[in-house]
Scaffold this motif. Structure first.
Motif, short mmCIF file in Angstrom:
data_model
loop_
_atom_site.label_atom_id
_atom_site.label_comp_id
_atom_site.label_asym_id
_atom_site.label_seq_id
_atom_site.Cartn_x
_atom_site.Cartn_y
_atom_site.Cartn_z
N GLU A 134 0.82 -1.21 0.00
CA GLU A 134 0.00 0.00 0.00
C GLU A 134 0.86 1.26 0.00
OE1 GLU A 134 -3.15 0.26 -0.35
OE2 GLU A 134 -3.79 -1.82 -0.14
N PHE A 137 -3.67 3.68 -0.86
CA PHE A 137 -3.19 3.96 0.49
C PHE A 137 -4.24 4.72 1.29
CE2 PHE A 137 -0.51 6.28 3.60
CZ PHE A 137 0.05 5.18 4.23
N LEU A 155 -6.65 2.20 2.64
CA LEU A 155 -6.11 1.51 3.81
C LEU A 155 -6.23 2.38 5.06
CD1 LEU A 155 -4.54 -0.82 5.15
CD2 LEU A 155 -2.43 0.36 4.47
#
Length: 266
Positions: free
Chosen positions: A28, A36, A39
């Motif tokens: 990520e 990202f 996440l």
């Protein structure tokens, strides 16, 4: 089971879970951008859910899910369309006013605020300071945690703050600072940081340790051992990322005062 064996009983599941999380994190971080961000949103929303569930008791489960959803929406509102982070206050305020009966609403609101700030900081640090900066931060937190875990188990000794976190020792705490310092030295030697980074690394590690202590305080006051059971060997997402939250908040504050001496050129 002998005492030494029992001391390391949780090591295998911790290592396996840590390996999976580390692999996911590396991918990520390398991808950056929306992956990202997704996440970061997932981590924030799950931690808000765990926090609300812990402090809300059996009557607060539905509100915990609502708060998790609101945290995700608030996060996307600010990160997807850059703006003043006014949406961040929604989860902390809702925890503070206690729409359902809640233990320690003020402490819960402060923790929720730290989680939201940390989630934002992760994305900003990766986006603006580059991969090296986020790797430094995560390296400091991991080194502090690993060194503290092994030093505390092997050396033992006086407790750091027994009333709140009875397992943490001064030996583990100091070992964590040394591990973080070593990470700072490594980044400087690799040409990815200035000497000031060596001094900042243990300070950021200490902030991470305080994030861990803060969550321990909430868990002891609410009578739970783990924030949830989502991660084998670690408990919940908050149990694994509480130190990262504390460290990220410290980095956000430092970034307002000085230019972070890490991550040249992104």
């Amino acid at each position: 089971m002998s005492a030494p064996a029992g001391r390391w009983a949780d090591l295998r599941p911790r290592l396996m879970s840590a390996a999976v999380m580390l692999a996911m994190g590396v991918v990520e971080i390398w991808l950056g951008g929306w992956p990202f961000l997704a996440l970061a949103v997932a981590l924030v929303s799950v931690m808000i859910w765990e926090l609300a569930a812990m402090t809300g008791g059996t009557t607060g489960r539905r509100m915990a899910l609502i708060l998790a959803g609101l945290a995700a929406l608030a996060f996307f509102a600010d990160e997807g369309w850059p703006s003043v982070p006014s949406w961040w206050v929604i989860p902390p305020v809702m925890l503070a006013i206690g729409l359902t009966p809640r233990l320690h609403p003020l402490a819960s609101a402060l923790m929720a605020g730290a989680i939201m700030v940390a989630g934002h900081g992760l994305f900003v640090l990766r986006d603006e300071a580059g991969t090296a900066a986020i790797l430094w931060l995560i390296g400091v937190v991991i080194a502090s945690d690993v060194m503290g875990y092994f030093a505390g188990r092997i050396l033992g000794g006086p407790k750091f703050w027994p009333a709140i976190s009875p397992k943490k020792t001064w030996s583990g705490t100091i070992a964590g600072w040394l591990g973080a310092t070593a990470v700072g030295v490594g980044f400087v030697l690799a040409g990815q940081g200035e000497p000031l980074l060596i001094l900042l690394s243990p300070f950021v590690a200490f902030a991470g340790q305080m994030g861990d202590i803060a969550e321990s305080w909430i868990k002891r006051r609410t009578g739970v051992k783990d924030s949830s059971h989502l991660i084998p060997g670690h408990g919940g997402v908050m149990d694994r990322f509480d130190a990262l939250c504390g460290a990220m908040v410290a980095v956000m504050v430092l970034g307002r005062i000085i230019e972070l001496p890490v991550g040249f050129g992104g």
